[in-house]
Design an enzyme around this catalytic site. Sequence first.
Site, short mmCIF file in Angstrom:
data_model
loop_
_atom_site.label_atom_id
_atom_site.label_comp_id
_atom_site.label_asym_id
_atom_site.label_seq_id
_atom_site.Cartn_x
_atom_site.Cartn_y
_atom_site.Cartn_z
N THR A 94 42.20 40.27 52.12
CA THR A 94 41.69 40.22 53.49
C THR A 94 40.65 39.10 53.62
O THR A 94 40.66 38.32 54.59
CB THR A 94 41.06 41.57 53.87
OG1 THR A 94 42.06 42.59 53.76
CG2 THR A 94 40.51 41.55 55.29
N PHE A 108 43.20 41.42 41.29
CA PHE A 108 42.19 42.34 40.75
C PHE A 108 40.85 41.62 40.54
O PHE A 108 40.54 40.67 41.25
CB PHE A 108 42.70 43.02 39.48
CG PHE A 108 43.84 43.98 39.75
CD1 PHE A 108 43.70 45.00 40.67
CD2 PHE A 108 45.05 43.86 39.08
CE1 PHE A 108 44.75 45.89 40.93
CE2 PHE A 108 46.11 44.74 39.34
CZ PHE A 108 45.94 45.75 40.26
#
Length: 557
Positions: free
Chosen positions: A73, A301
């Site tokens: 995002t 990650f």
Amino acid sequence: MKTDIQIAQEAKLQPIREVAASLGISEDDLELYGKYKAKLSSGFMNEIKDREDGKLVLVTAINPTPAGEGKTTTSIGLAQGLTKLGKKTVAALREPSLGPCFGIKGGAAGGGYAQVVPMEDLNLHFTGDFHAITSANNLLAAMIDNHIQQGNALRIDTRDIVWKRCLDMNDRALRNIVVGLGRKVDGVVREDHFVITVASEIMAILCLANDMEDLKKRLGKIIVAYNMDKEPVTAAELNAVGAMAALLKDALKPNLIQTLEHTPAFVHGGPFANIAHGCNSVQATKMALKLSDITVTEAGFGADLGAEKFLDIKCPMAGLSPDAVVLVATVRALKYNGGVSKEDLGREDIDALSRGIVNLEKHISNLKQYGVPVVVTLNRFVTDTEAELDFIKHFCEERDCDFALSEVWEKGGDGGIELGKAVLRTLETKKSEYRPLYSYEDTSIEEKIETIATKIYGADNVIYAPAAARQKKQLTELGYGNLPVCMAKNQYSLSDDPKKLGRPENFDITIREIYVNAGAGFVVALTGDIMTMPGLPKKPAAEGIDVNEDGEITGLF
């Protein structure tokens, strides 16, 4: 508040021809997949190869928590914010896997008003890249078993076949299987295994290949098994390369879509970062750099996984040099690392923040080892207090990191302007002196593993299971000691124990298995209990997904 899928479905998309035109890409160079998706033609990179590269900005994060960080995002919102600031910006991202979409994580197209669209297409079949990779992987598997059935001229040891079948779905029942049951004509009985498609070596090869010639060369080097003399047997020896390349012909071409605000996005390839190298394709990144002032890319990650592999594997292999790194955190995630339960994260707690911020501190110091300037951004939540935000801002500035709040989920590009300005300041005032953590040629497999374990994770020692010790010795004797190492490790902790949050100390890293992805060009080291085929949770996201009579999908995210 609208859901991500509602926001995406209500968006007014530009025809992809217009998005391409904003980058100077002609329609002749597009291969259209409907109105809003396209691939770039095989020859397009040759047309632009002599252009000067723009700046390369990597977006990474602290270790993920149930509280959420929002790395993708933020990547998309930053690209939108930089566009609003007048910079010609392109996002270079990974494609989502169906495993998380139907499992626990949900979609992976960003969130709120910082998404790439068409969101449903991207999260599901998109342009068929993952299906092509799955097919190529499983064709090779079928050719191995057929070769054995038809006389086994290569003297393959059926107890030492290392090539696994794959499926782009979380399915724990396929981790360990038996094939060849039935009649004699049904094949040779042996143990086999499945990995998720994003962990397939072919996914890594596609993402690291520069062109079709490079792809075929890499495919040929894949080690599928060892023969009775413990010598590697390759895909080239099985005459499988041409057919695999044919299946991958279109998948090799980068995909072009757009953000909600029409910023161009190359979304191509999708290896996981906990079990693979976690970066989008080299071709897409290089293409974006030739077409933009600034390319915003991401790696999966936390920075201990995706960023380490981006900086130690992708960049050296592809000749890339990042100009800045954006490190994403949230107040909530830092408090979670400080021992606060998920239910209590909305309460102000400076003490917990001071305990948990050591996770952010470790990632900052890790990234600085690479000589790349760091910008820290907080993905802001409504429960964050001014005292908490000020505490983190001061903490980052003390460590020579620019700092900015990100509100892209709620405000889209407008919410990324502050972060965009911080990135531009850093690009203008701080010169990157990027250098990988280790040399490929001058260090052994053991030294590379120990460098990552001690310098990135903070481990005291590395412990090798007996099988891993044998494999390390064998791969060195076979000439693979000069390859980089791709660590497979849980994403939740800097250690190999997912329950050790914050900045663990006084721990060892255990290596249980080591194998080579000779085509991709790296050695893989499996730590702890990491699985290359995930399973579904007790209540998978698939239970909430549906489609109505008009073909409108609900519940995807």
